[in-house]
Design a protein around this motif. Structure first.
Motif, mmCIF file in Angstrom:
data_model
loop_
_atom_site.group_PDB
_atom_site.id
_atom_site.type_symbol
_atom_site.label_atom_id
_atom_site.label_comp_id
_atom_site.label_asym_id
_atom_site.label_seq_id
_atom_site.Cartn_x
_atom_site.Cartn_y
_atom_site.Cartn_z
ATOM 1 N N ALA A 149 91.107 97.856 69.271
ATOM 2 C CA ALA A 149 90.593 98.224 70.517
ATOM 3 C C ALA A 149 90.555 96.788 71.430
ATOM 4 N N LEU A 150 90.637 97.339 72.804
ATOM 5 C CA LEU A 150 90.551 96.074 73.719
ATOM 6 C C LEU A 150 89.190 95.616 73.870
ATOM 7 N N SER A 160 90.986 90.076 68.491
ATOM 8 C CA SER A 160 91.177 88.933 68.489
ATOM 9 C C SER A 160 92.375 88.193 67.455
ATOM 10 N N ASP A 161 92.697 89.056 66.584
ATOM 11 C CA ASP A 161 93.959 88.763 65.777
ATOM 12 C C ASP A 161 95.258 88.754 66.474
ATOM 13 N N ALA A 221 101.668 93.457 71.127
ATOM 14 C CA ALA A 221 101.216 92.102 70.064
ATOM 15 C C ALA A 221 100.790 92.850 68.859
ATOM 16 N N LEU A 222 100.270 94.223 68.879
ATOM 17 C CA LEU A 222 99.950 94.877 67.673
ATOM 18 C C LEU A 222 101.078 95.146 66.967
#
Length: 196
Positions: A6-7, A194-195, A26-27
């Motif tokens: 989630a953003l 944040s990951d 990025a995910l």
């Protein structure tokens, strides 16, 4: 495997739209690292640069694995598999009568009964199938007719396999559907933004 993130909360619609696309990649990067397909030195920009487009524009990575990215209203999802895969996530919403006619065959209109949750699930089923084939909307929304919804939706006359689930996030309801041609485990893994 389907990765979900989630953003950060509190973003405007415009800020969210700007972040969703890059966050999807990025995910994907994070999932590839976790599955051993790339190292931490791979950047999001590098991953995007080495991606190629298939015959109908579906992004792919030379040498695999297969992937599909989707986002909706601040949620991002990415499926990574060894075989072709399609994924869609959508926030449950209302559909106008005109939109229902555009996406539903007469049988699907009976199947959904106008229920917005079932209509959203049907949309994710069709979208995930269009992503699986790589042909997108060019194949037509009525080309795929569903005869069953629920956790294991079924399409008439097709061997594609569907796995679908409801997701609650930040007071909103979403539907997520994965589509592939091979049987497998349907697993999701939530990841902290944040990951990424």
């Amino acid at each position: 495997m389907v990765y979900i993130a989630a953003l950060p909360p509190g973003l405007s619609r415009r800020e969210r739209a700007g972040l969703e696309h890059r966050s999807g990649w990025a995910l994907l990067r994070l999932g590839l690292i976790r599955q051993g397909f790339c190292g931490r030195e791979e950047t999001v920009e590098g991953l995007m640069a080495r991606a190629q487009k298939g015959e109908h524009g579906k992004p792919c990575l030379p040498g695999g694995p297969q992937f599909s990215i989707s986002h909706s209203r601040g949620l991002i999802a990415c499926a990574i598999e060894r075989e072709p895969v399609g994924l869609d996530i959508e926030r449950v919403r209302e559909f106008s009568p005109g939109m229902i006619e555009r996406i539903c065959t007469p049988g699907e209109q009976l199947l959904t009964g106008g229920d917005r949750g079932l209509l959203t699930q049907l949309w994710t089923c069709k979208e995930s199938y269009m992503k699986l084939t790589g042909r997108g909307l060019s194949q037509g929304l009525h080309a795929a007719e569903f005869i069953r919804l629920g956790e294991r939706p079924e399409m008439a006359g097709n061997s594609a396999r569907f796995y679908s689930t409801a997701i609650e996030h930040a007071g909103q309801e979403f539907r997520l559907t994965l589509c592939s041609y091979v049987p497998g485990d349907f697993r999701t893994e939530w990841t902290d933004y944040s990951d990424l």
